[in-house]
Every structure is written in structure tokens, then in C-alpha cells.
Motif scaffolding. Structure first.
Motif, PDB file in Angstrom:
ATOM      1  N   GLU A   1       1.340   9.141  -6.140  1.00 53.30           N
ATOM      2  CA  GLU A   1       1.521  10.560  -5.862  1.00 53.30           C
ATOM      3  C   GLU A   1       2.561  11.185  -6.792  1.00 53.30           C
TER       4      GLU A   1
ATOM      5  N   VAL B   1      -5.061   9.821  -5.078  1.00 56.19           N
ATOM      6  CA  VAL B   1      -4.236   8.610  -5.008  1.00 56.19           C
ATOM      7  C   VAL B   1      -4.783   7.664  -3.953  1.00 56.19           C
ATOM      8  N   ARG B   2      -5.164   8.205  -2.811  1.00 54.17           N
ATOM      9  CA  ARG B   2      -5.738   7.378  -1.746  1.00 54.17           C
ATOM     10  C   ARG B   2      -6.975   6.641  -2.258  1.00 54.17           C
TER      11      ARG B   2
ATOM     12  N   LYS C   1      -3.143  13.839  -3.113  1.00 56.30           N
ATOM     13  CA  LYS C   1      -3.066  12.770  -2.117  1.00 56.30           C
ATOM     14  C   LYS C   1      -4.403  12.044  -1.988  1.00 56.30           C
TER      15      LYS C   1
ATOM     16  N   GLU D   1       0.832  -1.206   0.000  1.00 58.38           N
ATOM     17  CA  GLU D   1       0.000   0.000   0.000  1.00 58.38           C
ATOM     18  C   GLU D   1       0.867   1.255   0.000  1.00 58.38           C
ATOM     19  N   GLN D   2       1.940   1.247   0.765  1.00 60.28           N
ATOM     20  CA  GLN D   2       2.839   2.400   0.813  1.00 60.28           C
ATOM     21  C   GLN D   2       3.551   2.605  -0.516  1.00 60.28           C
TER      22      GLN D   2
ATOM     23  N   VAL E   1      -5.775   3.812  -4.642  1.00 63.13           N
ATOM     24  CA  VAL E   1      -5.131   2.708  -3.921  1.00 63.13           C
ATOM     25  C   VAL E   1      -6.177   1.860  -3.197  1.00 63.13           C
TER      26      VAL E   1
ATOM     27  N   THR F   1       1.044   3.974  -3.024  1.00 60.03           N
ATOM     28  CA  THR F   1       0.696   5.360  -2.707  1.00 60.03           C
ATOM     29  C   THR F   1       1.789   6.315  -3.177  1.00 60.03           C
ATOM     30  N   ARG F   2       3.029   5.977  -2.914  1.00 57.75           N
ATOM     31  CA  ARG F   2       4.137   6.831  -3.338  1.00 57.75           C
ATOM     32  C   ARG F   2       4.220   6.891  -4.865  1.00 57.75           C
TER      33      ARG F   2
END
Length: 210
Positions: free
Chosen positions: A93, A191-192, A188, A85-86, A195, A89-90
Motif C-alpha cells: 500500500e 495490493v490485496r 487497497k 500477510e500484514q 498479496v 499488505t502495508r
């Protein structure tokens, strides 16, 4: 023959990018580009062997980096300790920051979409950085499948699905004459949303109890 300079090369790229945005890829000729930048067509060909080669350079300069910069984050120092998930997300973004930022990335992308039906411009766009970036993302998906973070499936298909979901809320920009600018907070959130949709879907969780 005149000495080739980086300053002149950049001037050609800038002038051609502007012309492609104004009148499209097919209607823009090397003659018109030479006239826009100033100088002869022969000089232009000293820098770029064809209009296709020039456009490919423009894509790499302005548009493909909205994927390549994001893809680089997947293997940067410290990335191995991030959860899926991280990582996603990166990736998302960085991709949207370029695509919606103060550069011609989205405008060039719109040129590609508009011309893809009657030229090889779509293939040029894909091969100028998009394909390699998606392959890197697919590798991350493949690793997640092996560790059980994702179900069994085609890693490249997962990569394409995720990329589409992250860009979903920006697709409307392809049809607007004036392009709005998104704040970091809006990026953000978009993207959230992408995801979460990719990882958890749209169905209620816990049997619809929460």
C-alpha cells in the motif's frame, strides 16, 4: 564562487526532472537544464558534478522513495507483531500510494524504462534506493521461510516476485499518455490482489471445492 543554497539546489532538481520527463534522459543536456533553471552551466556543476549525479538525485527525490518508504514499514515499531500477510499488505500500500500519487515518481520511472536499453540509467535507478529496499524485503521473506510461513526458496527472488505482482495492475500506466489517479480503495484492492496471488497462487483452494 557563489554560496550554494538549498533553494537553488531544489530549483535545479525540479527543472531537470521536468526536462527529463519532456524529452528523455539522453537528449537532456546540462546546457539545456541550465537554460531551463536560469543561470550558467558552471553554476549547475557547482551543485551536481554530472548529469548522472543529478539524475540520481532526482530518482532519490521522486521515484526511489516509492520503495524506500515502503521498506521502512518493515522495521517500524510494532512491525514485529504483524503476520507476513500484514507486512506485505502495508508494504504494498505504501509503495503504490507513492507510485500512483500526485508526484513525478511514475513519470520518472517511465523515463527509466524508456532509456534503459541504451544507457546506464537503469543501473542508476536500481542503485538509488531500489536495491536496498528490495534487500530489506528479502530479509522479511527469509524470516518467513525460517518460520515456515513461506516454502524454501530464494528470498530475493520472492521479494522481486512480490513487487512485480503488487505493481501488475499499474504497469498499463507506462503506456498511457494521460495518467489516471487511483483512489485509496482502488490501491487497497490492487495490493490485496497482489498479496493473495503471492501467498496463495491462482489455483483453486481446497481441491477446487470453494
Amino acid at each position: 564562487m557563489r554560496t550554494l543554497t538549498e533553494e537553488r539546489r531544489q530549483a535545479i532538481i525540479t527543472a531537470a526532472a521536468e526536462l527529463f520527463q519532456e524529452i528523455g534522459y539522453e537528449r537532456a543536456s546540462m546546457d539545456a537544464i541550465a537554460k531551463r533553471v536560469g543561470g550558467s552551466k558552471a553554476t549547475l556543476y557547482n551543485y551536481f558534478t554530472s548529469k548522472e549525479a543529478l539524475f540520481e538525485t532526482i530518482v532519490r527525490t521522486y521515484s526511489a522513495n516509492f520503495m524506500t518508504e515502503a521498506a521502512a514499514s518493515l522495521t517500524e515499531p510494532g512491525s514485529e507483531s504483524r503476520s507476513l500477510e500484514q507486512k506485505l499488505t502495508r508494504f504494498g500500500e505504501l509503495m503504490l500510494q507513492v507510485l500512483t500519487g500526485e508526484n513525478p515518481a511514475l513519470q520518472i520511472y517511465r523515463v527509466v524504462v524508456g532509456e534503459a536499453g541504451h544507457s546506464d540509467i537503469g543501473t542508476l535507478f536500481r542503485e538509488s534506493g531500489i536495491r536496498q529496499s528490495m534487500e530489506k524485503l528479502a530479509q522479511v521473506m527469509d524470516e518467513a521461510i525460517k518460520t515456515g510461513e513461506l516454502r524454501e526458496g530464494d528470498p530475493m527472488f520472492f521479494a522481486m516476485q512480490f513487487g512485480t505482482l503488487v505493481k501488475a495492475e499499474t504497469e498499463i500506466l507506462l503506456f498511457q499518455r494521460e495518467l489516471p489517479r487511483f483512489t485509496p480503495a482502488q490501491i487497497k484492492q490492487m495490493v490485496r490482489n497482489g498479496v493473495k496471488m503471492f501467498l496463495y497462487g491462482a489455483l483453486p483452494r481446497d481441491g477446487g471445492k470453494n
